[in-house]
Scaffold this motif. Structure first.
Motif, PDB file in Angstrom:
ATOM      1  N   ASP A 136       0.834  -1.205   0.000  1.00 19.61           N
ATOM      2  CA  ASP A 136       0.000   0.000   0.000  1.00 19.61           C
ATOM      3  C   ASP A 136       0.870   1.257   0.000  1.00 19.61           C
ATOM      4  OD1 ASP A 136      -2.482  -1.463   0.206  1.00 19.61           O
ATOM      5  OD2 ASP A 136      -1.902  -1.893   2.276  1.00 19.61           O
ATOM      6  N   LYS A 137       1.984   1.175   0.754  1.00 21.69           N
ATOM      7  CA  LYS A 137       2.948   2.277   0.785  1.00 21.69           C
ATOM      8  C   LYS A 137       4.350   1.684   0.839  1.00 21.69           C
ATOM      9  CE  LYS A 137      -0.049   5.381   3.494  1.00 21.69           C
ATOM     10  NZ  LYS A 137      -0.193   6.062   4.809  1.00 21.69           N
ATOM     11  N   PHE A 182       7.958   3.031   2.338  1.00 23.91           N
ATOM     12  CA  PHE A 182       8.705   4.082   3.032  1.00 23.91           C
ATOM     13  C   PHE A 182      10.160   3.956   2.596  1.00 23.91           C
ATOM     14  CE2 PHE A 182      11.384   5.551   6.555  1.00 23.91           C
ATOM     15  CZ  PHE A 182      10.967   6.873   6.594  1.00 23.91           C
ATOM     16  N   ASN A 210      10.329   9.271   3.020  1.00 27.01           N
ATOM     17  CA  ASN A 210       8.955   9.594   2.656  1.00 27.01           C
ATOM     18  C   ASN A 210       8.162   8.332   2.320  1.00 27.01           C
ATOM     19  OD1 ASN A 210       9.301  12.635   2.436  1.00 27.01           O
ATOM     20  ND2 ASN A 210      10.808  11.964   0.925  1.00 27.01           N
ATOM     21  N   PHE A 211       6.852   8.448   2.414  1.00 23.94           N
ATOM     22  CA  PHE A 211       5.958   7.403   1.933  1.00 23.94           C
ATOM     23  C   PHE A 211       5.768   7.565   0.424  1.00 23.94           C
ATOM     24  CE2 PHE A 211       4.004   7.240   6.354  1.00 23.94           C
ATOM     25  CZ  PHE A 211       4.561   6.005   6.649  1.00 23.94           C
ATOM     26  N   LEU A 212       5.844   6.468  -0.289  1.00 22.24           N
ATOM     27  CA  LEU A 212       5.597   6.449  -1.726  1.00 22.24           C
ATOM     28  C   LEU A 212       4.416   5.536  -2.007  1.00 22.24           C
ATOM     29  CD1 LEU A 212       9.282   5.840  -2.937  1.00 22.24           C
ATOM     30  CD2 LEU A 212       8.178   8.050  -2.478  1.00 22.24           C
ATOM     31  N   THR A 213       3.606   5.896  -2.994  1.00 24.86           N
ATOM     32  CA  THR A 213       2.498   5.042  -3.421  1.00 24.86           C
ATOM     33  C   THR A 213       2.643   4.744  -4.910  1.00 24.86           C
ATOM     34  OG1 THR A 213       1.101   6.984  -3.805  1.00 24.86           O
ATOM     35  CG2 THR A 213       0.922   5.902  -1.645  1.00 24.86           C
ATOM     36  N   ILE A 272       2.943  -1.524   4.825  1.00 24.19           N
ATOM     37  CA  ILE A 272       4.040  -0.605   4.493  1.00 24.19           C
ATOM     38  C   ILE A 272       5.345  -1.391   4.397  1.00 24.19           C
ATOM     39  CG2 ILE A 272       5.331   1.436   5.239  1.00 24.19           C
ATOM     40  CD1 ILE A 272       2.835   2.121   7.008  1.00 24.19           C
ATOM     41  N   SER A 288       9.321  -1.127   4.463  1.00 22.88           N
ATOM     42  CA  SER A 288      10.295  -0.187   5.005  1.00 22.88           C
ATOM     43  C   SER A 288      11.681  -0.821   5.002  1.00 22.88           C
ATOM     44  CB  SER A 288       9.910   0.179   6.448  1.00 22.88           C
ATOM     45  OG  SER A 288      10.956   0.856   7.124  1.00 22.88           O
ATOM     46  N   GLU A 312       5.993   9.086   9.255  1.00 22.05           N
ATOM     47  CA  GLU A 312       7.197   9.160   8.427  1.00 22.05           C
ATOM     48  C   GLU A 312       8.416   9.550   9.263  1.00 22.05           C
ATOM     49  OE1 GLU A 312       6.186  10.588   3.969  1.00 22.05           O
ATOM     50  OE2 GLU A 312       5.276  11.783   5.544  1.00 22.05           O
ATOM     51  N   GLU A 320      -0.529  -0.921   8.842  1.00 18.90           N
ATOM     52  CA  GLU A 320      -0.773   0.523   8.846  1.00 18.90           C
ATOM     53  C   GLU A 320      -0.796   1.126  10.252  1.00 18.90           C
ATOM     54  OE1 GLU A 320      -1.032   2.853   6.587  1.00 18.90           O
ATOM     55  OE2 GLU A 320      -1.281   1.835   4.668  1.00 18.90           O
TER      56      GLU A 320
END
Length: 385
Positions: A9-10, A12, A16-19, A49, A51, A340, A376
């Protein structure tokens, strides 16, 4: 060369979070880039996420056998006294506890650790470890006339065995209340251009000791039959007393900081700038809650743009070695902090603190930073790579 394509979904990336992105990992677990999501068929899809692996910037792995041996909320002085009394466990029990604790860190997505060493007990484990360590060989010695002999003993018996196999090893002071001026001078010279750490302002008794001379540390030195009649309080906080004595290391990791004031922060950051040094403020919230039921003023550190990273401390002062658990505790007491930012403390900032940012901390080409999956709400972590 085969490439794994990971999507969540994301993502990191360390900052930053990227989609709508795909993380590329090659067959050697090296980051090969981040690409656009073009709806390809051979993509591994995850819920949550992705990471980089976590960095534990402060740990005492060798104390893992003390899990559940010391009750909570003792206060730091009593806690330190009990650690001293409880260190003499059977060697096999100590080594087994180290093995179990390190596996726990690995399972919790930790890829690198800043580890305090008073003995060589962890050396066998580190030789075969999948985790990268920066070893901080800790020196204690508050009586001036014994500084050189204590220092030489630590160099010969602990530092040299570690340095022979792990050259990133450095010698560091334990804490302001346990290191004499003479010992600080020896450490400062030995650590020129290196990364060091120090336990900083972990209890109000520490500042009181340096401001007035009257505190529970007087009782502590009586307990260990050490005469400190020579000690003269500086009239300043502990940080403002000792930090000028450490002008040669290139980076200093300040650990805990529960009693650090705004004046202390400004003093430390300005002094570091004058010396061409970088400070990292390492937070170990679960240990602070365990020992003294206090937390550092994180908003004050953020106000002055301090570089923050996270640690677990030891299993003597924590129920688990899990950086995500440290994040959860920060979220409980500081719910306004952006996710973040918390993740950056746990990844990129930690890698910079340990001098490992060329390998870990962010999804940049060529890094072997590991990949963890978080849900999340930050309640679960799973290692993916």
């Amino acid at each position: 060369m085969s490439i794994r394509k990971l999507k969540a979904d994301k993502i990191f990336d360390g900052r930053n979070f990227l989609t709508n992105k795909i993380l590329l990992i090659d067959e050697n677990a090296v980051v090969a880039g981040i690409s656009e999501d073009n709806n390809e068929d051979d993509v591994e899809i995850y819920k949550g996420i992705l990471s980089p692996g976590f960095i534990n910037a402060h740990c005492h792995l060798e104390l893992s056998h003390l899990k559940n041996q010391i009750e909570e909320d003792t206060g730091l002085v009593d806690f330190v006294s009990k650690v001293i009394r409880l260190r003499n466990f059977d060697k096999e029990e100590i080594l087994h506890a180290i093995d179990v604790a390190e596996q726990e860190m690995y399972n919790n997505g930790i890829v690198a650790v800043g580890d305090i060493c008073n003995t060589t007990d962890t050396l066998v484990q580190k030789r075969k470890s999948k985790i990268l360590y920066r070893n901080f060989v800790e020196v204690l010695g508050f009586v001036p006339q014994f500084a050189q002999s204590r220092f030489d003993g630590i160099v010969q018996n602990v530092y040299e065995p570690f340095f022979a196999e792990m050259p990133d090893t450095s010698i560091v002071p334990h804490a302001p209340y346990s290191v004499s001026d003479e010992m600080f001078a020896l450490i400062n010279q030995h650590s020129e251009g290196k990364i060091i750490s120090i336990h900083n302002q972990e209890t109000k008794e520490e500042n009181t000791f340096f401001k007035t001379g009257e505190s529970k540390f007087q009782d502590f030195y009586q307990l260990i039959n050490t005469n400190i009649d020579f000690f003269q309080p500086s009239g300043k906080s502990s940080l403002q007393t000792y930090l000028p004595k450490l002008n040669l290391p290139k980076q200093i990791l300040l650990i805990h900081n529960t009693q650090t004031s705004e004046e202390d922060i400004l003093f430390a950051e300005n002094l570091a700038k004058e010396n061409g040094q970088q400070l990292f403020w390492i937070l170990c919230p679960n240990a602070n809650l365990y020992i003294e039921n206090q937390l550092p003023n994180i908003d004050l550190l953020r106000k002055h743009n301090c570089t923050i990273a996270l640690g677990t401390d030891s299993l003597a002062s924590n129920h688990e070695l899990n950086i995500l658990s440290e994040i959860q505790s920060i979220q409980k007491y500081f719910p306004h902090l952006p996710k973040e930012e918390l993740l950056q403390w746990a990844t990129l900032n930690g890698s910079q603190a340990l001098g490992f940012s060329n390998l870990f901390g962010s999804f940049e080409d060529g890094k072997t930073c590991g990949v963890v999956l978080l849900n999340e709400d930050f309640t679960e972590v799973k290692r993916i790579v």
